[in-house]
Design an enzyme around this catalytic site. Sequence first.
Site, PDB file in Angstrom:
ATOM      1  N   ASN A 210       0.857  -1.192   0.000  1.00  0.00           N
ATOM      2  CA  ASN A 210       0.000   0.000   0.000  1.00  0.00           C
ATOM      3  C   ASN A 210       0.891   1.239   0.000  1.00  0.00           C
ATOM      4  O   ASN A 210       2.124   1.125   0.034  1.00  0.00           O
ATOM      5  CB  ASN A 210      -0.958  -0.019   1.204  1.00  0.00           C
ATOM      6  CG  ASN A 210      -0.206  -0.061   2.512  1.00  0.00           C
ATOM      7  OD1 ASN A 210       0.502   0.883   2.857  1.00  0.00           O
ATOM      8  ND2 ASN A 210      -0.325  -1.164   3.245  1.00  0.00           N
ATOM      9  N   ASP A 279      -4.117  -6.612   5.630  1.00  0.00           N
ATOM     10  CA  ASP A 279      -5.027  -7.512   6.337  1.00  0.00           C
ATOM     11  C   ASP A 279      -4.953  -8.927   5.772  1.00  0.00           C
ATOM     12  O   ASP A 279      -5.234  -9.890   6.472  1.00  0.00           O
ATOM     13  CB  ASP A 279      -6.466  -6.978   6.213  1.00  0.00           C
ATOM     14  CG  ASP A 279      -6.645  -5.699   7.031  1.00  0.00           C
ATOM     15  OD1 ASP A 279      -6.052  -5.622   8.121  1.00  0.00           O
ATOM     16  OD2 ASP A 279      -7.344  -4.776   6.573  1.00  0.00           O
ATOM     17  N   LYS A 289       9.149 -16.636 -10.785  1.00  0.00           N
ATOM     18  CA  LYS A 289       8.294 -15.598 -11.372  1.00  0.00           C
ATOM     19  C   LYS A 289       7.148 -16.261 -12.159  1.00  0.00           C
ATOM     20  O   LYS A 289       7.396 -17.149 -12.984  1.00  0.00           O
ATOM     21  CB  LYS A 289       9.153 -14.716 -12.280  1.00  0.00           C
ATOM     22  CG  LYS A 289       8.411 -13.544 -12.831  1.00  0.00           C
ATOM     23  CD  LYS A 289       9.310 -12.717 -13.726  1.00  0.00           C
ATOM     24  CE  LYS A 289       8.458 -11.687 -14.461  1.00  0.00           C
ATOM     25  NZ  LYS A 289       9.144 -11.106 -15.597  1.00  0.00           N
ATOM     26  N   PRO A 305      -2.283 -12.225  10.762  1.00  0.00           N
ATOM     27  CA  PRO A 305      -2.544 -12.003  12.196  1.00  0.00           C
ATOM     28  C   PRO A 305      -2.598 -10.507  12.490  1.00  0.00           C
ATOM     29  O   PRO A 305      -1.933  -9.724  11.805  1.00  0.00           O
ATOM     30  CB  PRO A 305      -1.338 -12.648  12.880  1.00  0.00           C
ATOM     31  CG  PRO A 305      -0.271 -12.704  11.844  1.00  0.00           C
ATOM     32  CD  PRO A 305      -0.962 -12.801  10.505  1.00  0.00           C
ATOM     33  N   ASP A 306      -3.380 -10.133  13.490  1.00  0.00           N
ATOM     34  CA  ASP A 306      -3.431  -8.716  13.888  1.00  0.00           C
ATOM     35  C   ASP A 306      -2.365  -8.494  14.970  1.00  0.00           C
ATOM     36  O   ASP A 306      -2.521  -8.895  16.132  1.00  0.00           O
ATOM     37  CB  ASP A 306      -4.832  -8.357  14.407  1.00  0.00           C
ATOM     38  CG  ASP A 306      -4.988  -6.851  14.553  1.00  0.00           C
ATOM     39  OD1 ASP A 306      -4.099  -6.218  15.150  1.00  0.00           O
ATOM     40  OD2 ASP A 306      -5.972  -6.311  14.047  1.00  0.00           O
ATOM     41  N   ILE A 307      -1.268  -7.850  14.570  1.00  0.00           N
ATOM     42  CA  ILE A 307      -0.096  -7.701  15.458  1.00  0.00           C
ATOM     43  C   ILE A 307      -0.464  -6.885  16.697  1.00  0.00           C
ATOM     44  O   ILE A 307      -0.138  -7.256  17.836  1.00  0.00           O
ATOM     45  CB  ILE A 307       1.055  -7.006  14.687  1.00  0.00           C
ATOM     46  CG1 ILE A 307       1.417  -7.820  13.447  1.00  0.00           C
ATOM     47  CG2 ILE A 307       2.270  -6.810  15.582  1.00  0.00           C
ATOM     48  CD1 ILE A 307       2.244  -7.064  12.410  1.00  0.00           C
ATOM     49  N   PHE A 323      -3.541   2.988  15.394  1.00  0.00           N
ATOM     50  CA  PHE A 323      -3.920   4.032  14.435  1.00  0.00           C
ATOM     51  C   PHE A 323      -5.114   3.524  13.639  1.00  0.00           C
ATOM     52  O   PHE A 323      -5.273   2.321  13.451  1.00  0.00           O
ATOM     53  CB  PHE A 323      -2.748   4.335  13.484  1.00  0.00           C
ATOM     54  CG  PHE A 323      -1.868   5.448  13.972  1.00  0.00           C
ATOM     55  CD1 PHE A 323      -1.078   5.293  15.099  1.00  0.00           C
ATOM     56  CD2 PHE A 323      -1.821   6.665  13.298  1.00  0.00           C
ATOM     57  CE1 PHE A 323      -0.258   6.325  15.558  1.00  0.00           C
ATOM     58  CE2 PHE A 323      -1.012   7.699  13.729  1.00  0.00           C
ATOM     59  CZ  PHE A 323      -0.232   7.536  14.861  1.00  0.00           C
ATOM     60  N   LYS A 337     -12.290   0.400  16.782  1.00  0.00           N
ATOM     61  CA  LYS A 337     -10.989  -0.298  16.816  1.00  0.00           C
ATOM     62  C   LYS A 337     -10.411  -0.268  18.223  1.00  0.00           C
ATOM     63  O   LYS A 337      -9.815  -1.240  18.691  1.00  0.00           O
ATOM     64  CB  LYS A 337     -10.014   0.347  15.817  1.00  0.00           C
ATOM     65  CG  LYS A 337     -10.262  -0.110  14.397  1.00  0.00           C
ATOM     66  CD  LYS A 337      -9.358   0.538  13.367  1.00  0.00           C
ATOM     67  CE  LYS A 337      -9.851   0.140  11.977  1.00  0.00           C
ATOM     68  NZ  LYS A 337      -9.204   0.813  10.890  1.00  0.00           N
ATOM     69  N   LYS A 341     -10.021  -3.975  19.916  1.00  0.00           N
ATOM     70  CA  LYS A 341      -8.652  -4.489  20.080  1.00  0.00           C
ATOM     71  C   LYS A 341      -8.156  -4.309  21.511  1.00  0.00           C
ATOM     72  O   LYS A 341      -7.020  -4.658  21.822  1.00  0.00           O
ATOM     73  CB  LYS A 341      -7.697  -3.798  19.097  1.00  0.00           C
ATOM     74  CG  LYS A 341      -8.072  -4.036  17.632  1.00  0.00           C
ATOM     75  CD  LYS A 341      -6.924  -3.655  16.693  1.00  0.00           C
ATOM     76  CE  LYS A 341      -7.404  -3.680  15.243  1.00  0.00           C
ATOM     77  NZ  LYS A 341      -6.339  -3.801  14.265  1.00  0.00           N
TER      78      LYS A 341
END
Length: 401
Positions: A210, A279, A289, A305-307, A323, A337, A341
Amino acid sequence: MNVLQGRKIVLIVSGGVAAYKSAELVRLLVKAGVDVHVVLTAAGARFVTAVTFQALSGNAVWSDLWDPRMPNNMAHIDLTRDADAIMIAPASADLLAKLANGLADDLTTTLCLARDCPLIVAPAMNRQMWEHPATMRNMRVLRDDGVTVLGPDSGEQACGEVGLGRMLEAEHLFLRLEVFFGPKTLAGRKVVLTAGPTFEAIDPVRGITNSSSGKMGYALARACVIAGAEVVLVSGPTALPVPDGVCRLSVASALEMREAVASVVDGADVFIGVAAVADYRPDRSAEHKIKKSGEAMQLTLVPNPDILAEVAARPDAPFCVGFAAESRDLDHYAEGKRKNKGLDMVVGNLVREGLGLDDNLVVLYDRGGRHPLPRATKAELAHGIVAHLAGLLNAHSLTRS
Ligand code: PMT
């Protein structure tokens, strides 16, 4: 607001090739809102002229103890009475020796002896001069006298030799001044941050990523250093240099980021997840390749995984800050969030114009509600975020103890 804004610094430039770096330092200080008054020694003027410093600082440059421009002829007193610090950069071996012995036979030495503000020196000299027992003895005396010593650095010198003695770069001196003047709200704390994007490989040359530049995370890492913290930054791929005083671990994928965080988060007081972590990742990365076939192709993505959620769920969880980058309904998603979390604080930002900009508009969310900050550069916002989290952290530590 920058911690240096509105300060007055008397900058003494003594003889050394590094005097060219002092011109850049003046530019950085003036840009940060510092009122800089340059004192140029006769040896310093052999390397850079007074005109350069006058143009950059917007103030008269001083050299002579008997300068008639000072109405009462007391430049050695008046220049520093409302100063926040005297800084000597470069500080030559000769000038340091004079200061260690309390000499006062010219404007520079008299200013230093007659001061009632802190003295900060940035030595610059040949490595043999720096390592000489006389210089080492002088430096011990100066430190004992309460003088702050910045550097020197190690590396290639103007004379061609390699070793300790180079003056720190202007950006490093600027950061050290911020550290010197900044409130030490995170002193003794260990902060671990994530920053930048992650890169989820599809094959050896392609992947999903991203547009996070890392600017927000790096600015926060720097602000934490200024606040006195030990800082470890786990960074996805970015083009940014490592901020001075920060230990950076470079990673690519979310899985690597998770592993790196796990390796350093033990004993951390604060964890800040600034990274735009993917995600999802491809279920596998091809060994070679992938060739074009003309056929449609499908990628199967599996959740990462959500760190941040994992760190917040640890029994010994540090103070956790997340964030949230949203393009709409910021309050709803950011607060969601925070609660889902189990976070102590969330920094919500509206990113309708995309990531990677130099400024940002953020709202802080904690148990006490929402706290909007004015639009500002990421560097400025970082100080505001650190000030807010340090306040919460101290209250948090008090309730825990
Ligand atoms: O890098 P810049 O160009 O300066 O841009 C800064 C930024 C916009 C990337 C930054 O300010 C920001 O908002 N980062 C979080 C992006 C986001 O919305 O993340 P998220 O909603 O996917 O995740 C919420 C929180 O969980 C974040 O703290 C994130 O780091 C963390 N997370 C998310 C997913 C995951 N697998 N692991 C995580 O730790």
